[in-house]
Structures are given as structure tokens and as C-alpha cells.
Design an enzyme around this catalytic site. Structure first.
Site, PDB file in Angstrom:
ATOM      1  N   ASN A   1      -6.151  -2.826   1.889  1.00  0.00           N
ATOM      2  CA  ASN A   1      -6.111  -4.273   2.024  1.00  0.00           C
ATOM      3  C   ASN A   1      -7.530  -4.797   2.141  1.00  0.00           C
ATOM      4  O   ASN A   1      -8.384  -4.167   2.771  1.00  0.00           O
ATOM      5  CB  ASN A   1      -5.345  -4.685   3.282  1.00  0.00           C
ATOM      6  CG  ASN A   1      -3.842  -4.551   3.122  1.00  0.00           C
ATOM      7  OD1 ASN A   1      -3.329  -4.446   2.018  1.00  0.00           O
ATOM      8  ND2 ASN A   1      -3.134  -4.564   4.240  1.00  0.00           N
TER       9      ASN A   1
ATOM     10  N   ARG B   1       0.826  -1.219   0.000  1.00  0.00           N
ATOM     11  CA  ARG B   1       0.000   0.000   0.000  1.00  0.00           C
ATOM     12  C   ARG B   1       0.854   1.260   0.000  1.00  0.00           C
ATOM     13  O   ARG B   1       0.596   2.184  -0.773  1.00  0.00           O
ATOM     14  CB  ARG B   1      -0.957   0.013   1.192  1.00  0.00           C
ATOM     15  CG  ARG B   1      -2.064  -1.026   1.097  1.00  0.00           C
ATOM     16  CD  ARG B   1      -2.893  -1.086   2.352  1.00  0.00           C
ATOM     17  NE  ARG B   1      -2.030  -1.420   3.487  1.00  0.00           N
ATOM     18  CZ  ARG B   1      -2.395  -1.354   4.755  1.00  0.00           C
ATOM     19  NH1 ARG B   1      -3.614  -0.962   5.079  1.00  0.00           N
ATOM     20  NH2 ARG B   1      -1.567  -1.680   5.721  1.00  0.00           N
TER      21      ARG B   1
END
Length: 93
Positions: free
Chosen positions: A39, A21
Site C-alpha cells: 500500500n 494485497r
């Protein structure tokens, strides 16, 4: 005129706990791409991104590799209509 596009990406593999990320956010900011990454409970990473078509394609190429510790096994790409709804690129939780 540059074409602005929107893409919805799902990345599978070892993609959580490997800085996917944060690295995605860095790549997005480098190319002035707006949107978000998060996520998913099933272990995938989901990305919605908007920007210039050539820059979005660079983001997609990154997603196919991921950061060094990631092992990407599949990338699903869905092209959507550009909406211009984001001011920045953020990590969502």
C-alpha cells in the site's frame, strides 16, 4: 523459450482495506510470479512482479478488477527489464 518479463504496476481506486494485497499475492503464487505488493500513503497499491509474460498478463487482468470489494479506477503499467531478483511474492509494509 518462454519470455520472462518484469512489470511495475500502480492501482488506483478503493484498493486499500479490501484484501487487495493478499488477493494479489494469491494470484501471483498461483501463476508462479515473483515480486511484491504494498500500500502507498496516497491510497494506491504498488506492485513489482516478474514471471512469464503470459502469467504477468493474467496478473494485470486481475489488477484491473481487484478482489470483490475493490473499486479500481485506474491501472498504470510500466514494463521494465527482467532482473530475476525475487525468490517469492511478498506483501511489503
Amino acid at each position: 523459450m518462454e519470455k520472462l518479463v518484469r512489470v511495475h504496476i500502480f492501482v488506483e481506486g478503493l484498493v486499500q482495506g479490501v484484501f487487495f494485497r493478499s488477493t494479489t499475492r494469491s494470484v501471483a503464487k498461483k501463476y508462479n510470479i515473483k515480486g511484491w505488493v504494498k500500500n502507498l500513503p496516497d491510497g494506491r497499491v504498488e506492485i513489482v512482479a516478474e514471471g512469464r509474460e503470459e502469467d504477468i498478463k493474467k496478473l494485470i487482468e486481475f489488477c484491473k478488477r481487484g478482489p470483490p470489494a475493490a473499486i479500481v479506477t485506474d491501472v498504470q503499467i510500466f514494463w521494465e527489464e527482467y532482473k530475476g531478483e525475487f525468490d517469492d511474492f511478498e506483501i511489503r509494509y
